[in-house]
Scaffold this motif. Structure first.
Motif, PDB file in Angstrom:
ATOM      1  N   VAL A 149      -1.352  14.895 -37.173  1.00 13.27           N
ATOM      2  CA  VAL A 149      -2.500  14.120 -37.668  1.00 13.27           C
ATOM      3  C   VAL A 149      -3.469  14.998 -38.467  1.00 13.27           C
ATOM      4  CG1 VAL A 149      -2.338  12.442 -35.797  1.00 13.27           C
ATOM      5  CG2 VAL A 149      -3.864  14.402 -35.566  1.00 13.27           C
ATOM      6  N   ASP A 194      -3.190  11.167 -43.091  1.00 16.51           N
ATOM      7  CA  ASP A 194      -2.298  10.000 -43.045  1.00 16.51           C
ATOM      8  C   ASP A 194      -1.659   9.679 -44.398  1.00 16.51           C
ATOM      9  OD1 ASP A 194      -4.383   8.817 -44.488  1.00 16.51           O
ATOM     10  OD2 ASP A 194      -5.316   8.033 -42.677  1.00 16.51           O
ATOM     11  N   ILE A 249       4.776  11.596 -34.920  1.00 22.81           N
ATOM     12  CA  ILE A 249       3.399  11.844 -35.363  1.00 22.81           C
ATOM     13  C   ILE A 249       2.731  12.631 -34.246  1.00 22.81           C
ATOM     14  CG2 ILE A 249       1.248  10.820 -36.153  1.00 22.81           C
ATOM     15  CD1 ILE A 249       2.783   8.496 -37.230  1.00 22.81           C
ATOM     16  N   ALA A 270      -6.251  12.742 -33.155  1.00 24.12           N
ATOM     17  CA  ALA A 270      -6.437  11.665 -34.142  1.00 24.12           C
ATOM     18  C   ALA A 270      -7.897  11.243 -34.312  1.00 24.12           C
ATOM     19  CB  ALA A 270      -5.555  10.464 -33.798  1.00 24.12           C
ATOM     20  N   PHE A 320      -7.577  10.111 -39.047  1.00 26.88           N
ATOM     21  CA  PHE A 320      -6.173   9.789 -39.299  1.00 26.88           C
ATOM     22  C   PHE A 320      -5.941   8.321 -38.979  1.00 26.88           C
ATOM     23  CE2 PHE A 320      -1.682   9.493 -38.290  1.00 26.88           C
ATOM     24  CZ  PHE A 320      -1.083  10.321 -39.224  1.00 26.88           C
ATOM     25  N   ASP A 321      -5.573   7.543 -39.992  1.00 30.85           N
ATOM     26  CA  ASP A 321      -5.325   6.109 -39.797  1.00 30.85           C
ATOM     27  C   ASP A 321      -3.882   5.920 -39.312  1.00 30.85           C
ATOM     28  OD1 ASP A 321      -4.796   3.392 -40.019  1.00 30.85           O
ATOM     29  OD2 ASP A 321      -6.090   3.154 -41.784  1.00 30.85           O
ATOM     30  N   ARG A 322      -3.732   5.734 -38.009  1.00 29.46           N
ATOM     31  CA  ARG A 322      -2.397   5.679 -37.411  1.00 29.46           C
ATOM     32  C   ARG A 322      -1.591   4.503 -37.936  1.00 29.46           C
ATOM     33  NH1 ARG A 322      -4.742   7.068 -31.415  1.00 29.46           N
ATOM     34  NH2 ARG A 322      -2.642   6.640 -30.633  1.00 29.46           N
ATOM     35  N   SER A 352      -1.891   2.897 -40.812  1.00 31.32           N
ATOM     36  CA  SER A 352      -1.481   3.051 -42.206  1.00 31.32           C
ATOM     37  C   SER A 352      -0.354   4.073 -42.338  1.00 31.32           C
ATOM     38  CB  SER A 352      -2.719   3.439 -43.031  1.00 31.32           C
ATOM     39  OG  SER A 352      -2.404   4.329 -44.042  1.00 31.32           O
ATOM     40  N   ALA A 353      -0.420   5.162 -41.579  1.00 33.17           N
ATOM     41  CA  ALA A 353       0.647   6.167 -41.640  1.00 33.17           C
ATOM     42  C   ALA A 353       1.976   5.551 -41.207  1.00 33.17           C
ATOM     43  CB  ALA A 353       0.303   7.361 -40.756  1.00 33.17           C
ATOM     44  N   LYS A 354       1.932   4.786 -40.124  1.00 34.70           N
ATOM     45  CA  LYS A 354       3.163   4.171 -39.610  1.00 34.70           C
ATOM     46  C   LYS A 354       3.721   3.169 -40.622  1.00 34.70           C
ATOM     47  CE  LYS A 354       4.847   2.206 -35.254  1.00 34.70           C
ATOM     48  NZ  LYS A 354       5.459   0.918 -35.486  1.00 34.70           N
ATOM     49  N   GLU A 408       4.575   8.360 -31.794  1.00 33.67           N
ATOM     50  CA  GLU A 408       3.396   9.223 -31.651  1.00 33.67           C
ATOM     51  C   GLU A 408       3.609  10.141 -30.468  1.00 33.67           C
ATOM     52  OE1 GLU A 408      -0.050   6.718 -31.259  1.00 33.67           O
ATOM     53  OE2 GLU A 408      -0.059   6.218 -33.401  1.00 33.67           O
TER      54      GLU A 408
END
Ligand SMILES: Nc1nc2c(ncn2[C@@H]2O[C@H](COP(=O)(O)OP(=O)(O)OP(=O)(O)O)[C@@H](O)[C@H]2O)c(=O)[nH]1
Ligand SMILES: [Mg+2]
Ligand SMILES: [Zn+2]
Lengths: 219, 80
Positions: free
Chosen positions: A140, A144, A162, A168, A173-175, A177-179, A193
């Protein structure tokens, strides 16, 4: 003209990779090419993995590193067989390096071989090693936006970890959006994660490894 | 690093730029997502307002027909 040379090298790499794959198939060893940026936490995840699986799976590690054996020393503390490849500055492992190294490993005594690649989110994705699966670690602290900036790595990997999810909240960190980006780049990829600090998600990662080992053995 | 070994620079990718008529904002998003999901597609950029579409892809991994199919399936036409 220069392009031709590079194509040749890649073609040659694919030939070595195919030979490695045949060897690993013959020995029923599940092989993972473990990639990610410098400091993403590849070695840390391996440490947590050895703690969890050390007694249930027969595991060995190949450590790719530019010059030092620092990571291999960390693995060695867990009593897991480890072999160091120094690329002498080279930015990725190639299949020929792995082939030479594999000769020094007792593959008959193994279920799982993890190859930690050189820390680099770009080049290792282009070089097959003869592995069954590729895993990428994104932490993280890297941000992201990295999947879209370094897409090939995520397209080529079967699983994306992740890591440092404990951090985070401090990293913007935008979890979600990354996913979403990772899944857009590679429909069907597993996104997990994890945190090496808290242990979150490590069980799920180990289950994924165990499933790979079982599948390789045809169970 | 990558300049030394040459990897990443000549990954065999090709960049296409063309115009597509009939985008709505939503269709453009949907097309973008579908294109990114294809093997070897590393970059997609769509201007919905004027239809300018850029796709960076590896012909070895995805055929041009498959790229065009993404538009056809949605009733759009790519003018190459
Ligand atoms: N807070 C936190 N720190 C972590 C976590 N995982 C790893 N770290 C720290 O991140 C740093 C880098 O971890 P490494 O495991 O060495 O990373 P690496 O990907 O193996 O690095 P290279 O081999 O150099 O590419 C270390 O200081 C770890 O302690 C985590 O989940 N949370
Ligand atoms: Mg490491
Ligand atoms: Zn490189």
């Amino acid at each position: 003209m220069e392009i031709k040379v590079i194509k040749n090298i890649l073609g040659e790499n694919d030939r070595f990779a195919a030979e490695n794959m045949a060897l690993f198939k013959d020995k029923n060893v599940f092989v993972v090419n473990f990639m990610g940026s410098p400091g993403a936490g590849k070695t840390s995840v391996l440490e947590r993995t050895m703690e969890k699986l050390g007694s249930t799976l027969r595991m060995a590690v190949i450590e790719g590193d530019l010059f030092t054996s620092k990571d291999a020393d960390r693995i060695d503390k867990y009593g897991v067989p480890v072999i160091q490849i120094n690329t002498a500055g080279g930015c990725h492992l190639d299949a020929n390096m792995v082939q030479k190294t594999a000769k020094d490993i007792d593959l008959d005594a193994l279920d799982l071989l993890v190859i930690e690649n050189v820390g680099n989110l770009v080049c290792p994705a282009e070089f097959a090693l003869g592995e069954d699966a590729r895993a990428v670690v994104l932490s993280v602290t890297e941000g992201d936006d990295k999947p879209m900036k370094y897409p090939l790595m995520f397209k080529e990997s079967e699983i994306a970890l992740i890591n440092k999810i404990d951090l985070a909240p401090y990293c913007n960190f935008d979890r979600k959006s990354a996913k979403e980006d990772i899944e857009m780049l590679h429909p069907g990829i597993v996104v997990q994660e994890v945190s090496c600090t808290t242990g979150e998600g490590i069980d799920a990662w180990c289950d994924w490894l165990k499933a790979g080992v079982a599948k390789k053995k045809g169970q | 690093m990558c300049k030394e070994c040459g990897c990443g620079e000549t990954n065999g990718n090709t960049r296409l730029q063309f115009t597509v008529e009939g985008y709505t904002e939503e269709l453009a998003k949907d097309v973008e997502k579908a294109l990114f999901g294809l093997p070897g597609v590393l970059f997609v950029h769509i201007h919905a307002h004027d239809g300018e579409t850029t796709v960076d892809y590896a012909p070895k991994k995805t055929k041009l027909m498959d790229i065009l199919g993404v538009f056809q399936k949605r009733g759009l036409e790519a003018q190459l």
